[in-house]
Design a protein around this motif. Structure first.
Motif, short mmCIF file in Angstrom:
data_model
loop_
_atom_site.label_atom_id
_atom_site.label_comp_id
_atom_site.label_asym_id
_atom_site.label_seq_id
_atom_site.Cartn_x
_atom_site.Cartn_y
_atom_site.Cartn_z
N VAL A 1 93.38 -53.33 -73.97
CA VAL A 1 91.76 -53.99 -73.83
C VAL A 1 92.19 -55.60 -73.52
CG1 VAL A 1 89.43 -54.22 -74.33
CG2 VAL A 1 90.96 -52.14 -74.90
N LEU A 2 91.79 -56.04 -72.31
CA LEU A 2 91.88 -57.30 -72.02
C LEU A 2 90.59 -58.20 -71.67
CD1 LEU A 2 94.03 -59.52 -70.90
CD2 LEU A 2 93.31 -58.66 -68.72
N SER A 3 90.41 -59.42 -72.28
CA SER A 3 89.33 -60.07 -72.22
C SER A 3 89.49 -60.91 -70.76
CB SER A 3 89.15 -61.33 -73.09
OG SER A 3 87.90 -62.14 -72.81
N ASP A 4 88.41 -60.61 -69.90
CA ASP A 4 88.45 -61.18 -68.43
C ASP A 4 87.25 -61.81 -67.94
OD1 ASP A 4 88.81 -61.49 -65.65
OD2 ASP A 4 89.32 -59.48 -64.98
N PRO A 5 87.34 -63.15 -67.88
CA PRO A 5 85.92 -63.90 -67.65
C PRO A 5 85.34 -63.47 -66.38
CG PRO A 5 87.96 -65.15 -67.70
CD PRO A 5 88.37 -64.03 -68.04
N ASP A 6 86.15 -62.80 -65.36
CA ASP A 6 85.63 -62.24 -64.07
C ASP A 6 85.20 -60.96 -64.05
OD1 ASP A 6 86.33 -64.87 -62.39
OD2 ASP A 6 88.51 -64.09 -62.73
N CYS A 7 85.18 -60.30 -65.05
CA CYS A 7 84.58 -58.86 -65.28
C CYS A 7 83.09 -59.05 -65.58
CB CYS A 7 85.38 -58.31 -66.43
SG CYS A 7 84.90 -56.47 -66.81
N PRO A 8 82.38 -58.42 -64.86
CA PRO A 8 81.00 -58.47 -65.15
C PRO A 8 80.49 -58.19 -66.43
CG PRO A 8 81.35 -57.09 -63.17
CD PRO A 8 82.66 -57.30 -63.87
N GLN A 9 79.62 -58.96 -67.22
CA GLN A 9 79.24 -58.46 -68.46
C GLN A 9 78.58 -57.19 -68.66
OE1 GLN A 9 76.83 -61.77 -70.23
NE2 GLN A 9 76.52 -60.57 -71.92
N ASP A 10 78.67 -56.38 -69.73
CA ASP A 10 77.92 -55.19 -69.97
C ASP A 10 78.62 -54.15 -69.00
OD1 ASP A 10 76.43 -56.25 -72.03
OD2 ASP A 10 74.84 -56.52 -70.69
N GLU A 11 80.11 -54.49 -68.65
CA GLU A 11 80.74 -53.33 -67.69
C GLU A 11 82.05 -53.44 -68.50
OE1 GLU A 11 81.00 -53.04 -63.39
OE2 GLU A 11 79.01 -53.38 -63.35
N ALA A 12 82.64 -52.14 -68.44
CA ALA A 12 84.28 -52.05 -68.73
C ALA A 12 84.83 -51.42 -67.54
CB ALA A 12 84.27 -51.02 -70.16
N VAL A 13 85.87 -52.04 -66.88
CA VAL A 13 86.73 -51.52 -66.07
C VAL A 13 87.84 -50.98 -66.49
CG1 VAL A 13 87.83 -52.22 -63.81
CG2 VAL A 13 85.59 -53.35 -64.56
N CYS A 14 88.29 -49.77 -66.45
CA CYS A 14 89.09 -48.87 -66.98
C CYS A 14 90.07 -48.68 -65.80
CB CYS A 14 88.61 -47.77 -67.70
SG CYS A 14 87.18 -48.30 -68.82
N LEU A 15 91.47 -48.87 -65.94
CA LEU A 15 92.31 -48.65 -65.02
C LEU A 15 93.55 -47.98 -65.21
CD1 LEU A 15 92.04 -52.51 -63.78
CD2 LEU A 15 90.82 -50.40 -62.80
N GLN A 16 94.44 -47.27 -64.52
CA GLN A 16 95.66 -46.84 -64.52
C GLN A 16 96.24 -47.74 -63.61
OE1 GLN A 16 96.53 -42.62 -64.35
NE2 GLN A 16 98.58 -43.34 -63.42
N GLN A 17 97.00 -48.66 -63.85
CA GLN A 17 97.48 -49.92 -63.23
C GLN A 17 98.63 -49.63 -61.97
OE1 GLN A 17 97.99 -53.73 -65.22
NE2 GLN A 17 98.52 -52.25 -67.06
N ASP A 18 99.14 -48.29 -62.26
CA ASP A 18 100.48 -48.19 -61.29
C ASP A 18 99.76 -47.34 -60.04
OD1 ASP A 18 99.86 -45.59 -62.17
OD2 ASP A 18 101.91 -45.08 -62.80
N THR A 19 98.09 -47.21 -60.17
CA THR A 19 97.54 -46.66 -58.94
C THR A 19 97.14 -47.65 -57.93
OG1 THR A 19 95.29 -46.33 -60.07
CG2 THR A 19 96.83 -44.46 -60.20
#
Length: 185
Positions: free
Chosen positions: A114-132
């Protein structure tokens, strides 16, 4: 400019008139990714992220990264308290670049960071499988633009020059269903 990951992995199911790069994705979630509205279900931040991990695994994916706005990251860290396991997310291609993360055991074979990203919208979690995910381009990124013959332009009023750079690139995803978005409470 690049369209980014937000339109590829929608926060809600697209409607019947969906048109994403000429494709109607409304008939199959594998084309627009997973989503969960925790503001409707009442799930806490850690429960909602855990559910998304299950949704992605159900489709055959393995979530390995969650991006949160710093405010939501702080909420997640506080909820976990002493259970938090701190780690580093390292770049596979750039030496000595890493970011502090919190890790937990996911449905897949590896830990979810779980990474803190200032460019991620507040109150949203972006959940990824990076190799896709893939970043494709026509030519090198960036490259010297041929708009002015690829020449250095001398500045008339100062001792300097101007060179124009360009990039024709786009972010793409091979498996949107193995990625998701969570609207947090």
């Amino acid at each position: 400019g690049s369209i980014g990951n937000q339109p590829i992995v929608d926060a809600t199911a697209p409607g019947g008139a969906d048109n994403f790069l000429g494709q109607n994705r409304s008939f199959d979630s594998r084309l627009y990714g997973q989503y969960l509205d925790a503001s409707v279900t009442g799930d806490t931040i850690e429960t909602a992220i855990g559910k998304m991990d299950v949704y992605i695994a159900r489709e055959g994916g393995a979530m390995d990264l969650v991006c949160l706005n710093p405010i939501n990251f702080d909420q997640f860290r506080n909820v976990l308290g002493s259970q938090a396991v701190y780690d580093k997310a390292k770049s596979a291609t750039v030496a000595n670049v890493s970011f502090s993360t919190i890790s937990f055991a996911g449905q897949g074979s590896s830990a979810v960071r779980v990474l803190s990203d200032p460019d991620c919208p507040q109150d949203e979690a972006v959940c990824l499988q990076q190799d896709t995910w893939v970043y494709k381009s026509v030519g090198e990124v960036p490259h010297i633009s041929n708009a002015n013959g690829g020449q250095l332009i001398a500045m008339a009023s100062e001792d300097s020059g101007e060179l124009r750079l360009a990039a024709y690139s786009e972010l793409g995803c091979y498996a949107p269903a193995w990625n998701g978005r969570v609207k947090l409470v």
